[in-house]
Design a protein around this motif. Structure first.
Motif, PDB file in Angstrom:
ATOM      1  N   LEU A 182     -37.628  29.176  55.613  1.00 26.99           N
ATOM      2  CA  LEU A 182     -36.641  28.116  55.845  1.00 26.99           C
ATOM      3  C   LEU A 182     -36.625  27.617  57.282  1.00 26.99           C
ATOM      4  CD1 LEU A 182     -33.637  29.565  53.765  1.00 26.99           C
ATOM      5  CD2 LEU A 182     -35.352  27.892  53.032  1.00 26.99           C
ATOM      6  N   ASP A 183     -37.334  28.317  58.175  1.00 29.19           N
ATOM      7  CA  ASP A 183     -37.396  27.895  59.577  1.00 29.19           C
ATOM      8  C   ASP A 183     -38.821  28.214  60.029  1.00 29.19           C
ATOM      9  OD1 ASP A 183     -35.946  26.693  61.665  1.00 29.19           O
ATOM     10  OD2 ASP A 183     -35.339  28.589  62.562  1.00 29.19           O
ATOM     11  N   ALA A 184     -39.749  27.444  59.466  1.00 21.39           N
ATOM     12  CA  ALA A 184     -41.164  27.812  59.497  1.00 21.39           C
ATOM     13  C   ALA A 184     -41.835  27.341  60.791  1.00 21.39           C
ATOM     14  CB  ALA A 184     -41.876  27.205  58.288  1.00 21.39           C
ATOM     15  N   LEU A 238     -29.480  22.677  60.226  1.00 22.55           N
ATOM     16  CA  LEU A 238     -28.912  22.501  61.566  1.00 22.55           C
ATOM     17  C   LEU A 238     -28.808  23.860  62.244  1.00 22.55           C
ATOM     18  CD1 LEU A 238     -27.406  20.701  63.697  1.00 22.55           C
ATOM     19  CD2 LEU A 238     -25.292  21.360  62.524  1.00 22.55           C
ATOM     20  N   HIS A 239     -29.436  24.003  63.420  1.00 26.08           N
ATOM     21  CA  HIS A 239     -29.285  25.241  64.180  1.00 26.08           C
ATOM     22  C   HIS A 239     -27.854  25.358  64.675  1.00 26.08           C
ATOM     23  CE1 HIS A 239     -33.537  25.836  63.862  1.00 26.08           C
ATOM     24  NE2 HIS A 239     -33.462  26.960  64.539  1.00 26.08           N
ATOM     25  N   CYS A 240     -27.278  26.513  64.456  1.00 24.90           N
ATOM     26  CA  CYS A 240     -25.852  26.701  64.697  1.00 24.90           C
ATOM     27  C   CYS A 240     -25.572  28.187  64.834  1.00 24.90           C
ATOM     28  CB  CYS A 240     -25.124  26.076  63.511  1.00 24.90           C
ATOM     29  SG  CYS A 240     -23.522  26.684  63.118  1.00 24.90           S
ATOM     30  N   LEU A 278     -28.364  26.989  57.788  1.00 24.96           N
ATOM     31  CA  LEU A 278     -27.910  27.247  59.152  1.00 24.96           C
ATOM     32  C   LEU A 278     -28.680  28.400  59.784  1.00 24.96           C
ATOM     33  CD1 LEU A 278     -24.046  27.133  58.396  1.00 24.96           C
ATOM     34  CD2 LEU A 278     -25.461  25.241  59.246  1.00 24.96           C
ATOM     35  N   PRO A 279     -29.710  28.103  60.569  1.00 27.78           N
ATOM     36  CA  PRO A 279     -30.260  29.139  61.444  1.00 27.78           C
ATOM     37  C   PRO A 279     -29.362  29.220  62.698  1.00 27.78           C
ATOM     38  CG  PRO A 279     -31.825  27.302  61.073  1.00 27.78           C
ATOM     39  CD  PRO A 279     -30.476  26.853  60.667  1.00 27.78           C
ATOM     40  N   HIS A 280     -28.872  30.324  63.215  1.00 26.16           N
ATOM     41  CA  HIS A 280     -29.280  31.660  62.887  1.00 26.16           C
ATOM     42  C   HIS A 280     -28.078  32.541  62.574  1.00 26.16           C
ATOM     43  CE1 HIS A 280     -33.528  31.140  64.136  1.00 26.16           C
ATOM     44  NE2 HIS A 280     -33.021  30.173  64.844  1.00 26.16           N
ATOM     45  N   GLY A 281     -26.871  32.055  62.833  1.00 23.48           N
ATOM     46  CA  GLY A 281     -25.672  32.788  62.431  1.00 23.48           C
ATOM     47  C   GLY A 281     -25.397  34.063  63.189  1.00 23.48           C
TER      48      GLY A 281
HETATM   49 ZN   LIG Z   1     -34.645  28.585  64.846  1.00 19.94          ZN
END
Ligand SMILES: [Zn+2]
Length: 489
Positions: free
Chosen positions: A66-68, A243-245, A279-282
């Motif tokens: 998902l965040d390749a 969305l990075h968050c 949402l990456p990366h939590g």
């Molecule tokens: Zn990332």
């Protein structure tokens, strides 16, 4: 009526899927017809046109990334060189004033995507949502380069969700080390319209290999109007939004200061969160010790149906981790995995994810091997709303990997998943099938010269590093920005 020739695949182990969960089939059989799995079990009763015996191996669903990692990863530059704002990872005001430039040419960017896609396949990724750093861009990504990325994915046979990343601003650092924000909302909104156009143009292009997504870059680089329009367009187009968050303390504090709310609170207030939002990366929430404020960050995400994208390796290198994988899952939050950094090795990420989950909870029973493999396959499929991916059962897409077992480096096998969680690595992936087509056989990807491409990538990276001083606070020479492990004698 037949949907094409049938192939019977056999292996010491097949990871099939039944009644909602993966199941291990010793000396199992898998039958693929066209782009679909039609059988996972033993003693297939029908006719087949071809056979493939993988031998001492595991046939498993391919990984959903998902965040390749989709560029020449620059986090190597940060590994032993901190803080980021001193080391070119936040633009100095002087660079902004001089007028930012593209650090790579369009041809270089196109090559990097294709090179990265090939690395993903080598590591057993069959579905990818590419991520690249915008640090090196004049602003956002372009529609033209994503047209090229779509071509690259189709030529390699990789299943992708594509969308140019856009933003309405970025962070700046002044000579005193103070960090501020620069916003150009009109520019961000114009890029968003281009991204929406890309989504419309690419619905279903390349059969079903290429899908679209919306990719606002990072929450601290967005404005309310940009996020609202993104949320509306994502719903209307029915595409995933990433969305990075909750990625860094600086981001969290910046959003708090600018918006008066935490990142999840702000997204909730904008109506942004829903299933299909990734949402990456939590890793930073109101409960993190460095933040410690009352709040409901994780509850907000859980109630929304959005997914967390867990990238254990990139976070651990930065000294942080998800707190915690089992806790979030227990709250009902869907978690998928992403590579995000080099090497894009799912086994390394799953192994580290397993260890970090246990460290975070202080217990060896906090997480099991299959929990990580579920996240790498089913978690990603849930995030994308694709019940036909991440599992090998009749009707599912034939996206699968053959992983070698029984080599001396693997040690002994009592359970193939547990053995791979101890000793597996991306290089154990020998064959990859996506959408019913072999895209890698015996570690060979047709049309890809791995050695020549690696040399080309190194040359492009060397040129980037040589130009680092112009983008680094105080413009020191390269040798001062990047430390040496040992003295260079
Ligand atoms: Zn990332």
């Amino acid at each position: 009526m037949s949907a094409g020739p049938r192939t019977l695949l056999t292996a010491r182990w097949v990871l099939g899927h039944d009644a909602g969960r993966h199941q291990l089939l010793r000396d199992g059989e898998l039958v693929v017809e066209g782009d679909r799995v039609i059988f996972a079990g033993r003693h297939f009763p029908g006719e087949v046109q071809s056979r493939f015996d993988a031998g001492e191996a595991l046939i498993a669903p391919g990984f959903i990334d998902l965040d390749a990692l989709a560029d020449l990863d620059t986090t190597i530059l940060a590994l032993d060189n901190q803080p980021g704002w001193r080391k070119g990872r936040v633009w100095p005001q002087s660079y902004q004033d001089a007028g930012p430039v593209e650090m790579y040419s369009a041809a270089e960017l196109a090559f990097q995507k294709k090179h990265a896609f090939a690395q993903l396949i080598r590591n057993g990724v069959t579905s990818a949502l590419p991520i690249s750093s915008l640090f090196y861009r004049e602003w956002g990504e372009t529609v033209e380069e994503f047209e090229a990325a779509a071509d690259a994915a189709m030529s390699l046979g990789l299943r992708v969700w594509l969308g140019p990343a856009y933003r309405a601003g970025h962070l700046l650092v002044d000579d005193a080390g103070a960090i501020s924000e620069f916003f150009d909302e009109a520019r961000g909104l114009a890029e968003l319209e281009n991204a929406i156009r890309f989504c419309r143009d690419h619905a279903g292009r390349g059969g079903e290999l290429v899908s679209a997504m919306l990719a606002p870059d990072r929450i601290e680089t967005c404005t309310p109007a940009l996020l609202r329009r993104t949320a509306d367009a994502g719903r209307e187009l029915g595409v995933p939004v990433r969305l990075h968050c909750c990625q860094s303390l600086l981001e969290y504090q910046t959003v708090l200061r600018l918006r008066g709310m935490t990142p999840p609170e702000w997204l909730d207030s904008l109506g942004f969160l829903r299933p299909g939002v990734l949402l990456p990366h939590g890793v930073w929430t109101n409960e993190s010790p460095a933040i410690a404020r009352p709040g409901r960050d994780l509850e907000i995400i859980a109630a929304s149906g959005a997914s967390i994208v867990h990238c254990p390796l990139v976070m651990a290198r930065g000294g942080t981790m998800l707190r915690s994988f089992p806790k979030l899952r227990g709250m009902g939050i869907n978690i998928g995995l992403g590579t995000d950094t080099a090497p894009p090795d799912f086994f390394l990420n799953m192994q580290l994810g397993l260890m970090l989950a246990r460290i975070a909870e202080g217990s060896p029973t906090a997480c099991r091997s299959e929990d990580m493999l579920d996240a790498a396959t089913l978690g990603g499929a849930t995030a994308l709303g694709r019940g036909d991916l991440g599992r090998l059962q009749p009707g599912a897409k034939a996206d699968l990997i053959v992983v070698e077992l029984g080599r001396p480096q693997h040690g002994q096998v009592i359970d193939p998943i547990q053995t791979l969680m101890v000793a597996g690595q991306g290089r154990d992936v020998r064959d990859v099938m996506i959408d019913g087509a072999w895209v890698m056989r015996d570690r060979v990807i047709p049309g890809v010269d791995e050695i020549a491409d690696a040399a080309r990538a190194q040359a492009q990276f060397d040129r980037l590093v040589a130009r680092y001083p112009q983008r680094t606070l105080g413009h020191p020479p390269v040798a001062e920005i990047f430390s040496s492990s040992y003295p260079r004698a």
